[in-house]
Design a protein around this motif. Structure first.
Motif, PDB file in Angstrom:
ATOM      1  N   ILE A 779     -49.174   4.430 -50.744  1.00 52.38           N
ATOM      2  CA  ILE A 779     -48.386   4.664 -51.965  1.00 52.38           C
ATOM      3  C   ILE A 779     -49.170   4.191 -53.184  1.00 52.38           C
ATOM      4  N   MET A 780     -49.821   3.053 -53.073  1.00 55.28           N
ATOM      5  CA  MET A 780     -50.604   2.526 -54.191  1.00 55.28           C
ATOM      6  C   MET A 780     -51.785   3.452 -54.519  1.00 55.28           C
ATOM      7  N   ARG A 785     -54.118   7.492 -58.476  1.00 56.87           N
ATOM      8  CA  ARG A 785     -54.638   8.832 -58.842  1.00 56.87           C
ATOM      9  C   ARG A 785     -53.702   9.589 -59.784  1.00 56.87           C
ATOM     10  N   HIS A 786     -52.385   9.467 -59.547  1.00 51.65           N
ATOM     11  CA  HIS A 786     -51.438  10.336 -60.260  1.00 51.65           C
ATOM     12  C   HIS A 786     -50.395   9.575 -61.072  1.00 51.65           C
ATOM     13  N   LYS A 789     -45.533   9.331 -60.866  1.00 57.08           N
ATOM     14  CA  LYS A 789     -44.869  10.625 -60.963  1.00 57.08           C
ATOM     15  C   LYS A 789     -44.083  10.900 -59.689  1.00 57.08           C
ATOM     16  N   LYS A 790     -42.824  11.228 -59.878  1.00 49.38           N
ATOM     17  CA  LYS A 790     -41.924  11.486 -58.767  1.00 49.38           C
ATOM     18  C   LYS A 790     -42.445  12.614 -57.870  1.00 49.38           C
ATOM     19  N   PHE A 791     -43.083  13.608 -58.459  1.00 49.21           N
ATOM     20  CA  PHE A 791     -43.573  14.768 -57.711  1.00 49.21           C
ATOM     21  C   PHE A 791     -44.513  14.346 -56.574  1.00 49.21           C
ATOM     22  N   TYR A 792     -45.338  13.337 -56.818  1.00 48.43           N
ATOM     23  CA  TYR A 792     -46.312  12.896 -55.822  1.00 48.43           C
ATOM     24  C   TYR A 792     -45.770  11.764 -54.937  1.00 48.43           C
ATOM     25  N   LEU A 793     -44.805  11.012 -55.425  1.00 43.43           N
ATOM     26  CA  LEU A 793     -44.343   9.830 -54.696  1.00 43.43           C
ATOM     27  C   LEU A 793     -43.157  10.102 -53.783  1.00 43.43           C
ATOM     28  N   ASN A 794     -42.398  11.126 -54.095  1.00 45.78           N
ATOM     29  CA  ASN A 794     -41.167  11.373 -53.348  1.00 45.78           C
ATOM     30  C   ASN A 794     -41.435  11.676 -51.876  1.00 45.78           C
TER      31      ASN A 794
END
Length: 911
Positions: A779-780, A785-786, A789-794
């Protein structure tokens, strides 16, 4: 030990495990089942009598009453009695099962006491659990009937939460090949346990830490991790600590187990604080006996000492109806000695008098003020070589004696029951004698406490806990005092006039009072401060008409008024002092014969001496450069040749803070409208008393709040109706805030790492931390990198669910640390991973820590604050930190005169 065959988990085993795992083990696998205490036998007898009486009444009222069996259960009879419930190696006895409208049964048990305790509830929950396995449906409620024939209804819907932590380890014992015998850990239940003598003997042989009263299993495990397994080993941990110069008036001493262990090893009495016992000509010693579960006080013992004369009163009540008689008799006796203090040991007597006063509507305020608990002189202050601070142990050490060898509060209940049953005076005499001897022991203790201060420095059996003892004679003590006075005299920050090198000795001429000198008359003429030469003179226009006579024209006079304002002028190149001289010609009214000057002149000059530039300078130096008010005063004199008193600096800074109260309100509104808020707290000292500062920030705006306690009411008030997300550490006070939350992962990882360093041999915890690392590191990397942003973390929500399923929910841990963090992850399931489902939500609380760090540095420099000055400082600090977070100059904002930080534009600097 070989694993026993056909072992089942009974209600008694389950109750025992909740009190002491070792007792449960001995009940299941031990050969010697021990002997029940007389009091336990009495309770069981009461329970059987209560059950028999109620079941007999049930049979008289209802015809549909049958003995329990599986076939009768299936028949659906209305009442089933004497139910021995058995399922899956579990067994519980239930006095009665009652059919409900849904064709299922609810359990009822009868108890032998007047009040219901946790073990009674556990017994009912266990019966309901087994009944669920038999009938295939969980009963909604169960019932407990006490000795007063009162039935209490207990919901069983979520009873598994109470039962599961106790039942799981017991079931492991059943399914394991050879369960390990739990260690001896003595506790409050030991006094009534049938294995008390066996465990006590073993504990003494082992020099077990649990012999020390009040020590908890958690504290024992903490010492075991350090290799401390016995009381003797623990005694070597104690080292005298240097006492702090400033001690809070409301500070409480804490009990030190290391010093208690040292006292046991050396056989000495140790003093942390000598008792301050002021003896009176008349003293009263009090002891009260009761039946706790009935709240019935049947014996009040009084020992009245007047010189060498003693009076003993034993006020006895045969039944609860007689209680009011002994209460009134007690009040009459103590009223005859209205000035005498009433001594007792422990807080039981205070609670008893409070309850009796409320029960019989008696004003006991004056009586309560006379009560003196001798335990308050001992706890954390005096350490006797005993395992506990009970009156029996300390009294026995000091020489007090009790006629009965097994005299105790528990035994007194047995004697009272036997007296009520047999009416034999021998048991009443036991109680009266026991009560009298408790009063005598209390008097003996007070006598010893009175004598202990004088003896401490002269007797080898007494020593000091806060410093090493330096034996000396009474003559040497005066030398020590003089030498210490010389050392004290060498300090430069004290009033040397108060130092005395010699004691008050009769005949010492140096100490004889000298003849008083006639004081010189004081010069009451005020010295006027010299004003610097003005750098600018400004002439003001006088008024034309008389403000009193209205239309009368004023005539110009030769008299003039002058006022000076000393100010600091700021420019691009620096700062300089400016002295502005305001001049105005006075107007004369021929009608009222008075002189007048413009109101504008009074406004500029008469009301204040220093201009706003000085105020800004003082506030900036205080907040940004952390200078004290004295340092600011000295700096102003050095740079601008203006000698300003520190109290004036304080007042002018307060004026600046008041001016920016509107700014603080705007910052608060901005925060309450933001998507997320960081919160943190720290301590500061307000004149020696600890108070708390709370910081609220969203990375652009910062606000500080000051409270006297650490209660989170200020957070709840600040965030009332807040719809955003609160980012905080794991302080439980934040949990009460009704909004979405994100807990700080930095705090969690720091705690995990610290505990892992402390427990390098805990392989289970090491594996636990490894699995957390495997979850959070990916996750870190995505955040790196991004960004957030919810788009990448969800997408990591599935990983989180799997982690909870495999590592948290469906895994049983033995390690204390693993269990500790398992509970934390379960408790904060919804607030640890909020940042995965929201855009731009930080996963740590570093912003709040960054905002509050400036205050921590100021706290280390200042040491103490005044409350009013602290609030002014915090308001300005919040504005200063807001400027820093927004890349704006705090100095220029103050100089601009703007109150809205958003409206303040950053000035471009020329290079």
């Amino acid at each position: 030990m070989i694993h026993a065959m056909n072992v089942v988990i009974t209600s008694e085993v389950l109750q025992s495990y909740s009190l002491c795992p070792r007792k449960a083990y001995l009940l299941m696998y031990g050969k010697d089942k021990g002997t029940l205490h007389e009091y336990e036998q009495i309770l069981r007898k009461h329970q059987l009598e209560n059950q028999s009486k109620n079941l007999e009444l049930l049979k008289q009222k209802h015809t549909d009453v049958y003995s329990y069996s599986i076939s009768n259960l299936k028949e659906g009879y209305e009442f089933l009695i004497d139910a021995n419930l058995v399922a899956d190696n579990l067994q519980a006895y239930c006095s009665m099962l009652t059919r409900t409208n849904e064709l299922s049964y609810e359990p009822t048990i009868f108890i032998g006491t007047h009040t219901i305790n946790n073990t009674d509830k556990l017994s009912l929950i266990f019966a309901g659990y087994i009944l669920t396995k038999i009938q295939g449906k969980l009963p909604a409620v169960g019932h407990i009937v006490n000795m007063k024939n009162e039935s209490r209804r207990l919901k069983l819907e979520e009873s598994h939460k109470v039962l599961a932590p106790l039942l799981k380890p017991l079931q492991k014992w059943l399914h394991g090949s050879s369960p390990e015998e739990p260690p001896v850990i003595l506790n409050k239940h030991c006094s009534i346990c049938q294995f008390r003598e066996q465990c006590q003997t073993k504990a003494i042989q082992e020099d077990n830490l649990s012999l020390l009263d009040r020590i908890t299993p958690k504290e024992i495990r903490k010492y075991e991790k350090r290799g401390i397994l016995t009381i003797k080993q623990l005694s070597y941990l104690f080292r005298p600590r240097k006492t702090r110069k400033r001690i809070k008036h409301n500070s409480q001493y804490s009990h030190k187990f290391e010093l208690q262990a040292l006292s046991l090893r050396t056989g000495k009495i140790y003093l942390q604080e000598p008792p301050n016992t002021n003896r009176d000509p008349i003293e009263i010693f009090l002891d009260i006996e009761s039946i706790p579960d009935q709240e019935f006080y049947y014996l009040i013992g009084l020992l009245i000492c007047q010189g060498k004369e003693f009076k003993q009163y034993s006020l006895w009540a045969n039944d609860p109806l007689s209680e009011v008689e002994i209460w009134n008799h007690f009040l009459e006796i103590v009223d005859n000695y209205s000035e005498a203090l009433i001594y007792h040991y422990g807080n039981f007597e205070q609670k008893a008098i409070a309850k009796l006063g409320k029960r019989y509507t008696t004003d006991i305020d004056k009586l309560a003020a006379r009560l003196t608990n001798l335990n308050s002189y001992i706890f954390g202050k005096i350490y006797f070589p005993t395992y506990s601070n009970s009156l029996k142990e300390i009294g026995a050490f000091l020489g007090a004696k009790w006629t009965s060898p097994n005299a105790s509060g528990l035994q007194s209940l047995v004697w009272r029951y036997k007296w009520e049953l047999e009416k034999d005076s021998i048991y009443k005499n036991y109680l009266l004698k026991y009560n009298t001897e408790d009063c005598l022991a209390t008097k003996l203790l007070l006598d010893q406490l009175t004598d202990i201060t004088v003896r401490a420095s002269l007797v080898s059996e007494l020593d000091f806990g806060d410093r090493y003892k330096r034996p000396s004679s009474l003559a040497d003590s005066s030398i020590h005092g003089q030498l210490e006075a010389v050392i004290k005299f060498s300090y430069t920050n004290i009033d040397k006039k108060k130092i005395r090198f010699r004691e008050d000795v009769p005949g010492n001429k140096d100490l004889e009072p000298k003849a008083e000198k006639t004081p010189r008359p004081k010069n009451n003429l005020k010295k006027t401060k010299k004003i610097s030469r003005p750098t600018r003179i400004q002439y003001l226009k006088g008024i034309q008409k008389c403000p009193t006579c209205e239309d009368v024209e004023l005539k110009e006079s030769k008299s003039k008024a002058e006022k000076f304002i000393i100010n600091l002028v700021f420019s691009r190149s620096g700062v300089r002092k400016a002295v502005i001289k305001y001049c105005v010609t006075k107007g004369f009214c021929p009608q009222c014969k008075r002189y007048y000057i413009p109101n504008d002149f009074r406004k500029r000059g008469a009301e204040k001496r220093y201009g706003n530039g000085f105020n800004i300078w003082f506030a900036y130096q205080r907040v940004t450069h952390r200078l004290s008010h004295h340092a600011i005063s000295e700096l102003t004199e050095d740079l601008f040749n203006e000698k300003i008193d520190p109290s004036t600096v304080t007042r002018l800074i307060k004026e600046v803070a008041n001016f920016y109260s509107e700014t603080e309100g705007l910052l608060i509104k901005q925060l309450q409208d933001s998507h997320f808020i960081h919160v943190d707290e720290t301590t500061i000292s307000i004149r020696g008393v600890t108070q708390y500062v709370w910081v609220f920030t969203n990375g652009l705006y910062v606000v500080f709040q000051l409270t006297e306690t650490r209660e989170a009411t200020v957070v709840q008030s600040f965030l009332k109706n807040y719809k955003g997300i609160l980012i905080s550490d794991f302080y439980s006070g934040y949990d009460s805030v009704e909004c979405k939350q994100q807990k700080c992962w930095v705090h969690l990882i720091r705690d995990l790492n610290t505990d892992l360093w402390k427990s390098p041999l805990d392989s289970e915890f090491e594996k636990f931390v490894q699995e957390i690392k495997d979850l959070i590191i990916p996750i870190m990397e995505v955040i790196q990198r991004h960004n957030l942003k919810k788009f990448y973390l969800n997408k990591f929500q599935k990983n989180v669910d799997k982690f909870y399923q495999d590592t948290i929910v469906n895994r049983d841990y033995k390690s204390e640390l693993s269990l500790k963090y398992q509970k934390r992850f379960l408790r904060y399931r919804d607030s640890l991973f909020t940042f995965l489902s929201q855009d731009g939500i930080p996963w740590h609380n570093n912003t709040a820590e960054n905002a509050i760090r400036h205050l921590a540095l100021q706290r280390n420099i200042s040491g103490n604050f005044y409350e009013s000055g602290a609030k002014d400082y915090l308001r300005l600090l919040g504005i200063k930190q807001s400027c820093r977070f927004q890349g704006k100059s705090f100095f220029e904002f103050l100089f601009s005169g703007e109150t809205d930080l958003d409206q303040f534009k950053v000035r471009k600097r020329k290079r």
